[in-house]
Design a protein around this motif. Structure first.
Motif, PDB file in Angstrom:
ATOM      1  N   HIS A  16      36.110  52.538  37.233  1.00  0.00           N
ATOM      2  CA  HIS A  16      36.646  51.285  37.763  1.00  0.00           C
ATOM      3  C   HIS A  16      35.490  50.310  37.994  1.00  0.00           C
ATOM      4  CE1 HIS A  16      38.547  48.854  41.092  1.00  0.00           C
ATOM      5  NE2 HIS A  16      39.384  48.727  40.094  1.00  0.00           N
ATOM      6  N   ASP A  34      38.546  46.481  44.600  1.00  0.00           N
ATOM      7  CA  ASP A  34      39.948  46.103  44.828  1.00  0.00           C
ATOM      8  C   ASP A  34      40.168  45.698  46.282  1.00  0.00           C
ATOM      9  OD1 ASP A  34      40.727  46.688  42.227  1.00  0.00           O
ATOM     10  OD2 ASP A  34      41.221  48.773  42.706  1.00  0.00           O
ATOM     11  N   HIS A  61      44.602  40.037  38.146  1.00  0.00           N
ATOM     12  CA  HIS A  61      45.940  40.421  38.633  1.00  0.00           C
ATOM     13  C   HIS A  61      46.610  39.276  39.393  1.00  0.00           C
ATOM     14  CE1 HIS A  61      44.812  44.340  37.270  1.00  0.00           C
ATOM     15  NE2 HIS A  61      44.075  44.650  38.320  1.00  0.00           N
ATOM     16  N   HIS A 100      47.064  43.115  44.507  1.00  0.00           N
ATOM     17  CA  HIS A 100      45.687  43.145  45.007  1.00  0.00           C
ATOM     18  C   HIS A 100      44.828  42.239  44.151  1.00  0.00           C
ATOM     19  CE1 HIS A 100      45.277  46.101  41.716  1.00  0.00           C
ATOM     20  NE2 HIS A 100      43.970  45.886  41.778  1.00  0.00           N
ATOM     21  N   HIS A 108      41.399  42.218  42.079  1.00  0.00           N
ATOM     22  CA  HIS A 108      40.319  43.019  41.494  1.00  0.00           C
ATOM     23  C   HIS A 108      39.177  42.043  41.236  1.00  0.00           C
ATOM     24  CE1 HIS A 108      38.629  46.027  38.475  1.00  0.00           C
ATOM     25  NE2 HIS A 108      38.059  44.895  38.079  1.00  0.00           N
TER      26      HIS A 108
HETATM   27 ZN   LIG Z   1      40.860  47.144  40.207  1.00  0.00          ZN
END
Ligand SMILES: [Zn+2]
Length: 315
Positions: free
Chosen positions: A204, A208, A252, A283, A285
């Motif tokens: 990742h 987040d 997102h 959320h 990112h």
């Molecule tokens: Zn993320």
């Protein structure tokens, strides 16, 4: 009263800047009145380091070499200096979250205004990051995309690489980087090794911040918007080029409030938190790329969080 407040602010900046270089960092003598110092001599995968070169005599030019990449330095604003007339140059070094642990060397090659060349090398120890592992369940199309989706995701990945490979020679920002959300939002998950629907995936690369849909997202610093559109994995996405190979990536979004070519300032609203793309819930990112290294975005807030005035630590 205004003056006092300004002075107080500068005092805090001095302390914070001193802390950046305090822990175990000492300046290496490169000869000819030139010194180099790192914010930390030992670090971990996915972190950011600040390198500082100070020269008694003015420098005509300086470039750094970190792995395969040329690292650009910027000149600290002379108007901020009160103590000395040294020529101070700084650079950010990203340690990619998958850079193998080991000993590396960073070199800086400078030329004095007189024409004399000075070369500096410092060693950097990189240890493995302590990244958690997690297993997630997401919509099957994001783990096994159909051929059309796969082709789309590949093309988007290629475009992002081309963006990140472009080093804008000017520094477009000045001052501290800020958090992208206002309020008490906690970021986590950076570097996590991921298993999606039972299949290992790349780590990742961002942090987040779970937050309600519609929460405004602010640009972390000044820069130029180089991407503002819906992508397959990241949904509604904005990428800001800050210059010198430094990019911040936000995604997102439920809604994008920026367009390619916009010059945004630190704090400009560029979109709203949402749940578009490969997500399990709403959320933000947030990711940072420095010279193609994927590093924790929180690090740039910590490293450049004040008027980062040059310090004389180690002399
Ligand atoms: Zn993320």
């Amino acid at each position: 009263m205004g003056m006092e407040r300004i002075r107080f602010g500068l005092g805090l900046g001095w302390i914070a800047a001193t802390l950046v270089f305090a822990a175990g960092a000492r300046a290496e003598d490169c000869g000819s009145g030139v010194h180099i110092q790192l914010s930390a001599p030992e670090t971990a995968q996915g972190t950011l380091l600040l390198a500082e070169v100070r020269s008694v005599k003015p420098l005509a030019s300086i470039t750094g070499k970190w792995g395969e990449r040329d690292v650009p330095f910027w000149k600290e604003d002379a108007s901020r200096k009160t103590e000395s007339s040294e020529d101070v140059r700084r650079a950010l070094l990203g340690v990619d979250l998958e850079k193998p642990a080991g000993k590396y060397s960073f070199t800086a090659d400078a030329q004095l205004a007189s024409g004399k060349r000075v070369s500096c090398a410092v060693s950097i120890g990189v240890e493995e990051g302590h990244f958690a592992k997690e297993s997630l369940t997401v919509k099957q199309q994001f783990v096994e995309p159909n051929p059309e989706q796969e082709a789309r995701a590949k093309a988007e990945q290629q475009r992002l690489l081309e963006i990140y490979n472009t080093v804008t020679p000017e520094r477009l920002w000045d001052g501290p980087f800020r958090m992208p959300l206002v309020g008490d939002f906690k970021g986590s998950n950076f570097g996590k090794r991921r298993i999606l629907n039972g299949q290992p995936r790349s780590p990742h690369g961002g942090t987040d911040f779970p937050a309600p849909s519609g929460t405004p997202v602010h640009a972390s610093q000044r820069g130029r918007v180089v991407l503002a559109e819906e992508l397959f994995f990241s949904g509604n996405t904005v990428v800001v080029d800050h210059g010198l190979g430094i990019y911040t990536f936000y995604c997102h979004f439920s809604e994008i409030d920026a367009k390619v070519g916009d010059i945004v300032d630190a704090g400009t609203v560029i979109g709203k938190v949402g749940a578009t793309g490969r997500v399990t819930g709403p959320h933000l990112h947030w990711a940072l790329e420095v010279e193609r290294a994927r590093v924790s975005a929180l690090d740039i807030v910590k490293l450049l969080n004040r008027e980062s005035r040059p310090v004389a630590a180690g002399h």
